[in-house]
Motif scaffolding. Sequence first.
Motif, PDB file in Angstrom:
ATOM      1  N   ALA A  97      24.625  31.359-152.152  1.00  0.00           N
ATOM      2  CA  ALA A  97      24.545  31.526-150.462  1.00  0.00           C
ATOM      3  C   ALA A  97      26.081  31.204-150.121  1.00  0.00           C
ATOM      4  O   ALA A  97      26.533  31.893-149.055  1.00  0.00           O
ATOM      5  CB  ALA A  97      23.606  30.267-149.942  1.00  0.00           C
ATOM      6  N   ASN A  98      26.865  30.331-150.541  1.00  0.00           N
ATOM      7  CA  ASN A  98      27.995  30.049-149.961  1.00  0.00           C
ATOM      8  C   ASN A  98      28.928  31.136-150.349  1.00  0.00           C
ATOM      9  O   ASN A  98      29.957  31.572-149.795  1.00  0.00           O
ATOM     10  CB  ASN A  98      28.637  28.727-150.697  1.00  0.00           C
ATOM     11  N   LYS A  99      28.807  31.509-151.437  1.00  0.00           N
ATOM     12  CA  LYS A  99      29.681  32.976-151.868  1.00  0.00           C
ATOM     13  C   LYS A  99      29.481  34.058-150.568  1.00  0.00           C
ATOM     14  O   LYS A  99      30.294  34.716-150.364  1.00  0.00           O
ATOM     15  CB  LYS A  99      29.437  33.443-153.169  1.00  0.00           C
ATOM     16  N   ARG A 100      28.073  34.265-150.644  1.00  0.00           N
ATOM     17  CA  ARG A 100      27.840  35.250-149.513  1.00  0.00           C
ATOM     18  C   ARG A 100      28.185  34.892-148.321  1.00  0.00           C
ATOM     19  O   ARG A 100      28.854  35.790-147.402  1.00  0.00           O
ATOM     20  CB  ARG A 100      26.066  35.595-149.380  1.00  0.00           C
ATOM     21  N   LEU A 101      28.283  33.670-147.706  1.00  0.00           N
ATOM     22  CA  LEU A 101      28.641  33.408-146.525  1.00  0.00           C
ATOM     23  C   LEU A 101      30.319  33.483-146.239  1.00  0.00           C
ATOM     24  O   LEU A 101      30.573  34.049-145.145  1.00  0.00           O
ATOM     25  CB  LEU A 101      28.092  31.792-146.144  1.00  0.00           C
ATOM     26  N   LEU A 102      31.117  32.939-147.263  1.00  0.00           N
ATOM     27  CA  LEU A 102      32.448  32.921-147.438  1.00  0.00           C
ATOM     28  C   LEU A 102      32.974  34.458-147.506  1.00  0.00           C
ATOM     29  O   LEU A 102      33.579  34.895-146.698  1.00  0.00           O
ATOM     30  CB  LEU A 102      32.993  32.276-148.613  1.00  0.00           C
ATOM     31  N   GLU A 103      32.107  35.415-147.859  1.00  0.00           N
ATOM     32  CA  GLU A 103      32.516  36.866-148.127  1.00  0.00           C
ATOM     33  C   GLU A 103      32.291  37.547-146.487  1.00  0.00           C
ATOM     34  O   GLU A 103      33.232  38.349-146.281  1.00  0.00           O
ATOM     35  CB  GLU A 103      31.822  37.436-149.171  1.00  0.00           C
ATOM     36  N   ALA A 104      31.217  37.127-146.017  1.00  0.00           N
ATOM     37  CA  ALA A 104      30.890  37.787-144.745  1.00  0.00           C
ATOM     38  C   ALA A 104      31.657  37.267-143.619  1.00  0.00           C
ATOM     39  O   ALA A 104      32.059  38.111-142.681  1.00  0.00           O
ATOM     40  CB  ALA A 104      29.282  37.451-144.321  1.00  0.00           C
ATOM     41  N   THR A 105      32.278  36.173-143.611  1.00  0.00           N
ATOM     42  CA  THR A 105      32.892  35.569-142.524  1.00  0.00           C
ATOM     43  C   THR A 105      34.122  35.533-142.702  1.00  0.00           C
ATOM     44  O   THR A 105      35.355  35.294-141.879  1.00  0.00           O
ATOM     45  CB  THR A 105      32.457  34.363-142.119  1.00  0.00           C
ATOM     46  N   ASP A 106      34.936  35.863-144.064  1.00  0.00           N
ATOM     47  CA  ASP A 106      36.563  36.107-144.055  1.00  0.00           C
ATOM     48  C   ASP A 106      37.045  36.776-143.137  1.00  0.00           C
ATOM     49  O   ASP A 106      36.813  38.059-142.783  1.00  0.00           O
ATOM     50  CB  ASP A 106      36.505  36.758-145.631  1.00  0.00           C
ATOM     51  N   SER A 107      38.285  36.497-142.609  1.00  0.00           N
ATOM     52  CA  SER A 107      39.177  37.094-141.665  1.00  0.00           C
ATOM     53  C   SER A 107      38.257  37.146-140.451  1.00  0.00           C
ATOM     54  O   SER A 107      39.062  37.616-139.519  1.00  0.00           O
ATOM     55  CB  SER A 107      39.637  38.322-142.260  1.00  0.00           C
TER      56      SER A 107
END
Length: 246
Positions: free
Chosen positions: A204-214
């Motif tokens: 879940a954290n990987k998907r969250l970080l991916e989606a909100t990067d930049s």
Amino acid sequence: MSALVLREDRDGLAVLTLNRPDKLNSLTVGVFRELRQHVIDLKKDDTIGCVVLRGAGRCFSAGHDLGDIAEGEKVPSPGWHSETLRMLETLPKPVIAAVHGHCYTGALEVALAADFIIAAESAKFGDTHAKWALTPIWGMSQRLPRRVGIATAKRLMFTAEMFGAAEALRIGLAEQVVPDAAFDASIEAMAQKILANSPFSHAANKRLLEATDSRDMDSGLQWEVLKNEGVGPDMQARIGAFMRKD
């Protein structure tokens, strides 16, 4: 014929090893084909909670096989290498690049697709695309500035300079530098820390970080609230085990 990428599983950890030590693990279509299949298999394997990517022999990898480039290597489709590394990057489990010895250009692009890099003191990094009149198509122009900042990425790409593990740590390319003698033990210790925590949270954290990067802060915060995946199936068991310690 020996496998070009080895896979070893032990207690929830999968170790993928680039296996062309006689060629300094230089990267060919064959290496990528086997790496890609391992990534496909790992995505479906719920018994694995962490992945380590490393190289056999003297180094992680000296980079893209220049002989293959000169001969005009045949790839299955345009962007196939980049697509393979994107699949590695978006695996729903933590991926550690364990780098010792050479890690140049294409090899650095592979390492950057991992969640973070642990470097041995012997590690040497560099982006030599410009030295050979090449341009990156495996992700260097996108991942390197996100890791080290745009100005540092430009300096490294324009100069094609080689640099060691201490500099990699200073600029934020490597997350940790360890003595070569402690390299294996340090990788194992980091993997065990990751494996001790919830695989649901990791994914879940990987998907969250991916989606909100930049993203800007406000839209990122809104995404976190609206797209939060809630609690994992192991939450009650983990809290219960903690409470029983008292």
